[in-house]
Design a protein around this motif. Structure first.
Motif, mmCIF file in Angstrom:
data_model
loop_
_atom_site.group_PDB
_atom_site.id
_atom_site.type_symbol
_atom_site.label_atom_id
_atom_site.label_comp_id
_atom_site.label_asym_id
_atom_site.label_seq_id
_atom_site.Cartn_x
_atom_site.Cartn_y
_atom_site.Cartn_z
ATOM 1 N N TYR A 1 3.922 0.065 15.839
ATOM 2 C CA TYR A 1 4.112 -0.088 14.403
ATOM 3 C C TYR A 1 5.405 -0.813 14.042
ATOM 4 O O TYR A 1 6.367 -0.850 14.809
ATOM 5 N N SER A 2 5.404 -1.370 12.843
ATOM 6 C CA SER A 2 6.597 -1.971 12.260
ATOM 7 C C SER A 2 6.601 -1.685 10.763
ATOM 8 O O SER A 2 5.544 -1.478 10.169
ATOM 9 N N LEU A 3 7.785 -1.635 10.192
ATOM 10 C CA LEU A 3 7.920 -1.497 8.742
ATOM 11 C C LEU A 3 8.457 -2.819 8.215
ATOM 12 O O LEU A 3 9.521 -3.283 8.643
ATOM 13 N N SER A 4 7.700 -3.422 7.318
ATOM 14 C CA SER A 4 8.084 -4.711 6.749
ATOM 15 C C SER A 4 8.161 -4.598 5.237
ATOM 16 O O SER A 4 7.340 -3.924 4.611
ATOM 17 N N ALA A 5 9.152 -5.258 4.655
ATOM 18 C CA ALA A 5 9.359 -5.225 3.200
ATOM 19 C C ALA A 5 9.206 -6.619 2.618
ATOM 20 O O ALA A 5 9.397 -7.623 3.304
ATOM 21 N N SER A 6 8.854 -6.678 1.337
ATOM 22 C CA SER A 6 8.706 -7.961 0.663
ATOM 23 C C SER A 6 10.024 -8.723 0.691
ATOM 24 O O SER A 6 11.107 -8.138 0.842
ATOM 25 N N SER A 7 9.954 -10.018 0.555
ATOM 26 C CA SER A 7 11.167 -10.848 0.586
ATOM 27 C C SER A 7 12.124 -10.467 -0.528
ATOM 28 O O SER A 7 13.352 -10.524 -0.360
ATOM 29 N N GLU A 8 11.575 -10.041 -1.682
ATOM 30 C CA GLU A 8 12.427 -9.641 -2.797
ATOM 31 C C GLU A 8 13.238 -8.392 -2.451
ATOM 32 O O GLU A 8 14.434 -8.313 -2.714
ATOM 33 N N VAL A 9 12.574 -7.409 -1.846
ATOM 34 C CA VAL A 9 13.267 -6.192 -1.440
ATOM 35 C C VAL A 9 14.252 -6.503 -0.315
ATOM 36 O O VAL A 9 15.403 -6.040 -0.318
ATOM 37 N N ALA A 10 13.818 -7.310 0.644
ATOM 38 C CA ALA A 10 14.674 -7.643 1.782
ATOM 39 C C ALA A 10 15.938 -8.377 1.359
ATOM 40 O O ALA A 10 16.999 -8.216 1.979
ATOM 41 N N ALA A 11 15.829 -9.173 0.294
ATOM 42 C CA ALA A 11 16.990 -9.945 -0.164
ATOM 43 C C ALA A 11 18.136 -9.053 -0.620
ATOM 44 O O ALA A 11 19.311 -9.442 -0.560
ATOM 45 N N THR A 12 17.824 -7.831 -1.033
ATOM 46 C CA THR A 12 18.876 -6.927 -1.523
ATOM 47 C C THR A 12 19.683 -6.301 -0.386
ATOM 48 O O THR A 12 20.751 -5.731 -0.626
ATOM 49 N N VAL A 13 19.158 -6.391 0.840
ATOM 50 C CA VAL A 13 19.875 -5.852 2.007
ATOM 51 C C VAL A 13 19.842 -6.881 3.141
ATOM 52 O O VAL A 13 19.655 -6.543 4.312
ATOM 53 N N ALA A 14 20.039 -8.132 2.774
ATOM 54 C CA ALA A 14 19.874 -9.226 3.727
ATOM 55 C C ALA A 14 20.800 -9.124 4.927
ATOM 56 O O ALA A 14 20.474 -9.608 6.017
ATOM 57 N N GLY B 1 12.549 4.482 -4.409
ATOM 58 C CA GLY B 1 11.740 4.247 -5.600
ATOM 59 C C GLY B 1 10.636 3.231 -5.405
ATOM 60 O O GLY B 1 9.924 2.900 -6.368
ATOM 61 N N LYS B 2 10.440 2.760 -4.170
ATOM 62 C CA LYS B 2 9.450 1.708 -3.907
ATOM 63 C C LYS B 2 8.145 2.284 -3.376
ATOM 64 O O LYS B 2 8.046 3.444 -2.964
ATOM 65 N N ARG B 3 7.110 1.412 -3.350
ATOM 66 C CA ARG B 3 5.780 1.774 -2.859
ATOM 67 C C ARG B 3 5.616 1.276 -1.429
ATOM 68 O O ARG B 3 5.799 0.077 -1.169
ATOM 69 N N ILE B 4 5.270 2.189 -0.521
ATOM 70 C CA ILE B 4 5.067 1.827 0.885
ATOM 71 C C ILE B 4 3.584 1.920 1.210
ATOM 72 O O ILE B 4 2.958 2.973 1.042
ATOM 73 N N GLY B 5 3.011 0.826 1.674
ATOM 74 C CA GLY B 5 1.605 0.801 2.045
ATOM 75 C C GLY B 5 1.384 1.333 3.450
ATOM 76 O O GLY B 5 2.129 0.988 4.378
ATOM 77 N N VAL B 6 0.374 2.179 3.596
ATOM 78 C CA VAL B 6 -0.013 2.722 4.908
ATOM 79 C C VAL B 6 -1.534 2.573 5.041
ATOM 80 O O VAL B 6 -2.229 2.324 4.055
ATOM 81 N N VAL B 7 -2.029 2.720 6.251
ATOM 82 C CA VAL B 7 -3.469 2.537 6.464
ATOM 83 C C VAL B 7 -4.269 3.505 5.601
ATOM 84 O O VAL B 7 -5.182 3.120 4.874
ATOM 85 N N ALA B 8 -3.934 4.786 5.712
ATOM 86 C CA ALA B 8 -4.602 5.831 4.925
ATOM 87 C C ALA B 8 -3.617 6.968 4.735
ATOM 88 O O ALA B 8 -2.744 7.189 5.582
ATOM 89 N N ARG B 9 -3.736 7.662 3.643
ATOM 90 C CA ARG B 9 -2.823 8.778 3.374
ATOM 91 C C ARG B 9 -2.975 9.856 4.452
ATOM 92 O O ARG B 9 -4.077 10.260 4.790
ATOM 93 N N GLY B 10 -1.830 10.313 4.970
ATOM 94 C CA GLY B 10 -1.817 11.378 5.947
ATOM 95 C C GLY B 10 -1.999 10.943 7.385
ATOM 96 O O GLY B 10 -1.916 11.773 8.295
ATOM 97 N N GLY B 11 -2.230 9.651 7.615
ATOM 98 C CA GLY B 11 -2.442 9.157 8.971
ATOM 99 C C GLY B 11 -1.139 8.865 9.708
ATOM 100 O O GLY B 11 -0.033 9.086 9.201
ATOM 101 N N SER B 12 -1.280 8.347 10.925
ATOM 102 C CA SER B 12 -0.113 8.061 11.761
ATOM 103 C C SER B 12 0.905 7.134 11.098
ATOM 104 O O SER B 12 2.112 7.408 11.169
ATOM 105 N N PRO B 13 0.485 6.018 10.452
ATOM 106 C CA PRO B 13 1.474 5.151 9.833
ATOM 107 C C PRO B 13 2.321 5.854 8.775
ATOM 108 O O PRO B 13 3.525 5.569 8.653
ATOM 109 N N GLU B 14 1.722 6.772 8.011
ATOM 110 C CA GLU B 14 2.520 7.507 7.034
ATOM 111 C C GLU B 14 3.535 8.410 7.734
ATOM 112 O O GLU B 14 4.686 8.522 7.291
#
Length: 339
Positions: free
Chosen positions: A113-126, A139-152
């Motif tokens: 697995y990897s955690l990747s953020a949008s370029s806009e979010v990444a720019a704030t901690v470049a 305060g952001k939304r993190i996408g995962v395959v399904a709620r409660g699964g391994s990625p979460e």
């Protein structure tokens, strides 16, 4: 026994005409191997078949395409699958619920697995890397395959490792890599926990940045402790009792395929084999460069030996999230002849 014999049917007349010295094709044992449809992680399986490593061991390795390890386990119960591929967390939860399974060998050594953020979010901690960059996800939304699964669970561990509270983010189900990447680029979510080809797509499109690549040993210690045997081959114990010789032959074929793949002289031919089995969408920029990166990453990820210490890491992780009731002993879930 669950294996079938293969051969060339020769009529009695043909046998008489050819004589008793006619060479009969070598019989092969069928072994049904789980594969995820359209996933590049199966380069080694493709090479095992196309380069004849299975055949050299007297095997006919047949792929069985199923979208999840759960479906593969169900198929194994009806003898539709012999060998399953998945991360150990899925396998160990099944064992905890009473399904007798044993790891027969390594597949991908490290966490996928990897955690990747949008370029806009990444720019704030470049100028920051993990764990400091995770603060940008508050305060952001993190996408995962399904709620409660391994990625979460992975996302929650990454947050905890960075000293953030679980309620500081919102989780959204976005599916696998293709739909997750689409959701990220469409700004439906601000970050995603996914796997290849997402890191390569982020680099190619510059629409996102990888905050933590667990396959490279990044992330907190509790996630790193699962490296060494993250994704494995495993089979029902009942199958292994009757077919240990087939399982041993299969792992020998796998070892030869990994050795072949990790020889730089074979990289060009390996890419040709991949092109026959795997396609990136036409809308992917720098498709050839992205594919080259995916092939290299996947080949580098294959292991020769299963590190038993990974089981301890998974035990601690699964217990911390109450996904298993008690630790699972290595000797009960690892086949005694696993490399």
């Amino acid at each position: 026994m669950r294996w079938k014999k293969l051969g060339i049917a020769i009529s009695a007349v043909a046998v008489m005409a050819l004589g008793s010295t006619h060479a009969i094709a070598q019989e092969k044992n069928i072994v049904r191997v789980h594969e995820y449809p359209g996933s590049i992680i199966h380069i080694v399986n493709w090479v095992m078949r196309s380069k004849g490593f299975c055949a050299e061991e007297g095997l006919e390795c047949q792929p069985v395409y199923l979208a999840s390890a759960i479906l593969a386990m169900q198929a194994a119960k009806t003898e539709g699958v012999d060998i399953i591929v998945s991360s150990l967390d899925v396998m160990m939860q099944a064992v905890d619920k009473g399904y007798e399974l044993e790891i027969i060998g390594p597949y991908l050594t490290n966490n996928v697995y990897s955690l990747s953020a949008s370029s806009e979010v990444a720019a704030t901690v470049a100028d920051k890397s993990y764990p400091e960059n995770i603060e940008a996800l508050a305060g952001k939304r993190i996408g995962v395959v399904a709620r409660g699964g391994s990625p979460e669970m992975i996302a929650r561990a990454l947050l905890a490792g960075a000293g953030m509270e679980q309620d500081e983010v919102f989780f959204v189900a976005v599916g696998g890599p293709a739909t997750a990447f689409a959701a990220l680029t469409a700004k439906q979510v601000d970050a995603i926990v996914s796997w290849d080809p997402v890191p390569a797509l982020c680099e190619a499109t510059k629409s996102c940045a990888v905050f933590a690549d667990l396959s490279r040993g990044e992330g907190p210690s509790d996630l790193q402790a699962m490296n060494g045997g993250y994704v494995a081959y495993y089979a029902p114990s009942e199958y292994l009792q009757d077919n240990s010789a087939i399982a041993d032959a299969f792992m020998r074929a796998h070892a030869q395929a990994v050795k072949w793949l990790q020889d730089p002289q074979n990289l060009s031919e390996a890419k040709q084999i991949v092109n026959e089995q795997f396609k990136l969408g036409d809308d992917v920029p720098d498709r050839e460069a992205v594919l080259d990166q995916l092939v290299q990453r996947t080949i580098e990820g294959y292991g020769h030996n299963f590190d038993r210490k990974a089981v301890d890491g998974f035990n601690e992780f699964l217990l911390s999230y109450k996904l298993i009731d008690k630790p699972l002993a290595v000797e009960t879930i690892v086949y005694d002849k696993a490399p």
